[in-house]
Enzyme design. Structure first.
Site, PDB file in Angstrom:
ATOM      1  N   LEU A  76      31.766  35.244  29.088  1.00 18.81           N
ATOM      2  CA  LEU A  76      32.312  36.465  28.881  1.00 18.81           C
ATOM      3  C   LEU A  76      32.930  37.187  30.373  1.00 18.81           C
ATOM      4  CD1 LEU A  76      29.392  37.999  26.741  1.00 18.81           C
ATOM      5  CD2 LEU A  76      31.855  37.473  25.999  1.00 18.81           C
ATOM      6  N   GLY A  77      33.558  38.399  30.160  1.00 19.57           N
ATOM      7  CA  GLY A  77      33.854  39.013  31.573  1.00 19.57           C
ATOM      8  C   GLY A  77      35.464  39.322  31.964  1.00 19.57           C
ATOM      9  N   GLY A  78      36.040  38.386  31.121  1.00 19.61           N
ATOM     10  CA  GLY A  78      37.540  38.408  31.326  1.00 19.61           C
ATOM     11  C   GLY A  78      38.103  38.088  32.476  1.00 19.61           C
ATOM     12  N   GLU A 137      57.948  39.881  50.938  1.00 18.31           N
ATOM     13  CA  GLU A 137      57.896  40.898  49.988  1.00 18.31           C
ATOM     14  C   GLU A 137      59.584  41.545  49.939  1.00 18.31           C
ATOM     15  OE1 GLU A 137      57.394  44.187  48.060  1.00 18.31           O
ATOM     16  OE2 GLU A 137      55.620  42.924  48.335  1.00 18.31           O
ATOM     17  N   VAL A 142      63.217  36.905  46.430  1.00 16.12           N
ATOM     18  CA  VAL A 142      63.261  35.259  46.122  1.00 16.12           C
ATOM     19  C   VAL A 142      63.868  35.224  44.866  1.00 16.12           C
ATOM     20  CG1 VAL A 142      61.543  33.764  45.507  1.00 16.12           C
ATOM     21  CG2 VAL A 142      60.789  35.173  47.345  1.00 16.12           C
ATOM     22  N   GLY A 195      52.706  40.820  40.764  1.00 15.23           N
ATOM     23  CA  GLY A 195      52.236  42.001  39.719  1.00 15.23           C
ATOM     24  C   GLY A 195      51.651  41.203  38.445  1.00 15.23           C
ATOM     25  N   HIS A 236      23.370  59.495  61.278  1.00 18.21           N
ATOM     26  CA  HIS A 236      23.811  58.892  62.524  1.00 18.21           C
ATOM     27  C   HIS A 236      22.818  57.809  62.502  1.00 18.21           C
ATOM     28  CE1 HIS A 236      25.546  58.204  66.315  1.00 18.21           C
ATOM     29  NE2 HIS A 236      24.242  58.329  66.690  1.00 18.21           N
TER      30      HIS A 236
END
Length: 464
Positions: A38-40, A201, A235, A270, A443
């Site tokens: 499980l968990g994708g 990029e 690219v 993406g 602090h």
């Protein structure tokens, strides 16, 4: 044939959180998942394993560069890549087993297999068809390829984030296509391990959409860590040879053709919604041109009783956004009136230093013609950060020019991903920068830098 109040397709953060919330609200719930665990994507091949490698490689950096400064005398550490991968896999196992435990605890049925929706009210898993009053699509997303480029992903030489998490050895050279979150996180992992990493990029800045000042500082810090950047470069082709690849790209400023050699090419341009095999076309479920399932304000599709959340619909592809939607749709089905505040969804990049943001950037405020003021404070003025060799970066708070209400915040620095949340809570309650500035902060902590940035929206910070 089993019958349920709710069947969720997909057990990623959106799906499993939705399933647990449904069960808490007294709904008979099942969750469909075809993976062995499980968990994708997040838990298996995304957020969790990448954070494990980020943590391990950062510890290597600390041992190599900072231990000696603190009087910790050790021999130069060696990277045992197989053991590092084993640690990553143990982390995955602990998290996925944790979700399985939560399913049992909440009496949620795990329907093992890949699901489809033959008609409204029915979900087919394998040869079995189950009935449900409500069906929630939470199938997440998959890596997208480079738009308009010739590229074949083999997950060996040309890889997505999935392949990058299980390379057989640390490569000598790597080209990362895409200067977004995934590419920079994994690129920084391999750079720390000794790989020569070049990021290509298309846009003229990394992390498109990020506050521009933060993006510039981020690129400077990553360059200091050894990453190289080629910006404004499109690219066109990734050519795979026997043991390496050639990346062909065009510089937009002069249209010159360039080639980079690499042992491994990481394609991180993406992600796209993953809805294959669900049968949406036959059902007539409305899908946008970008492949996102169209929903209303209650996450309902145009087919009654079928809902969608997370990466499968519009909006930022973030696990925590999917979780919020999962809880909201569960509560809506149970008759409640939930609300997801999309203006207060933080984003985090887990490099070192971390980068975190919430709400507006200076660019979006300028575009909207919204009067604002900036409060900024450098971690150089933070005692804890200086002691921990973590003084790179700053906190930046954007507040309304006239009302002082906090409109957004951007942090690059230590623990940024945790620090951003006090600003999220402040924004959720409509707080002003002065409210934050007048709140006592312990602090020495990194969080004092947040208070100082809030003070900078008024009369000015104390330590700057």
């Amino acid at each position: 044939m089993a019958s349920y109040d709710v069947i969720i397709i997909g057990s990623g953060p959106g799906g499993y959180v939705c399933a647990i919330r449904c069960a808490q609200l007294g709904l008979k719930t099942a969750c469909v998942e075809g993976r062995e665990t499980l968990g994708g994507t997040c838990l298996n091949v995304g957020c969790i394993p990448s954070k494990a490698l980020l943590h391990a490689s950062h510890q290597l950096h600390e041992a190599e560069h900072n231990f000696g400064k603190m009087g910790l005398k050790v021999t130069a550490p060696k990277v045992d890549w197989k053991q590092m991968l084993a640690y990553k896999n143990e982390t995955i196992g602990a998290n996925t087993k944790g979700v399985e435990f939560l399913f049992k605890k909440n009496k949620i049925d795990w329907l093992k297999g890949w699901g489809s929706i033959p008609e409204a009210g029915k979900v087919k898993v394998g040869d079995e068809v189950h009935e449900a009053k409500h069906i929630i699509i939470a199938t997440g997303s998959d890596s997208a390829s480079i738009p308009g480029a010739e590229v074949t992903i083999d997950e060996k030489i040309v890889v997505t984030s999935t392949g990058a998490l299980e390379l057989p050895k640390v490569p000598k050279t790597m080209v990362v296509v895409g200067g977004g979150v995934i590419g920079l996180e994994l690129g920084s992992v391999y750079a720390r391990l000794g790989t020569k990493v070049t990021v290509v990029e298309y846009m003229d800045a990394i992390t498109p959409g990020q506050d521009a000042e933060v993006a510039r500082q981020f690129q400077k810090l990553l360059t200091k860590q050894g990453l190289e950047f080629v910006l404004s470069a499109g690219v066109s082709k990734v050519e795979t040879l026997k043991t390496k690849a050639k990346v062909h790209y065009t510089l937009r400023k002069d249209s010159s053709e360039q080639v980079l050699d690499a042992d491994v090419v990481l394609v991180s341009t993406g992600r796209k919604p993953y809805t294959e095999g669900l049968g949406l076309d036959a059902l007539g479920v409305a899908v946008s041109q970008r492949g996102q399932i169209e929903v209303d304000g209650h996450y309902t599709t145009n087919i009654k009783g079928i809902y969608a959340i997370g990466d499968a619909i519009a909006g930022p592809m973030l696990a925590h956004k999917a979780e919020d939607e999962g809880m909201a749709v569960a509560e809506g089905i149970a008759g409640q009136h939930p609300h997801v505040n999309y203006d207060v969804i933080p984003g985090v990049i887990y490099t070192h230093p971390e980068v975190a943001s919430v709400g507006h950037t200076e660019e979006t405020l300028k575009e909207a013609g919204h009067g604002y003021k900036v409060g900024k404070f450098s971690f150089m003025g933070n005692g804890r950060a200086k002691a921990n060799f973590a003084a790179d970066g700053f906190v930046k708070i954007l507040a309304d020019q006239s009302t002082d209400r906090i409109l957004g915040a951007h942090i690059i620095g230590p623990m940024a991903g945790d620090l951003i949340h006090e600003i999220c809570v402040a924004m959720e309650f409509g707080a002003s920068a002065e409210d934050l500035a007048r709140t006592c902060h312990a602090h020495p902590t990194y969080s004092e830098a947040v208070r100082e940035a809030a003070l900078a929206c008024g009369d000015g910070p104390i330590h700057s």
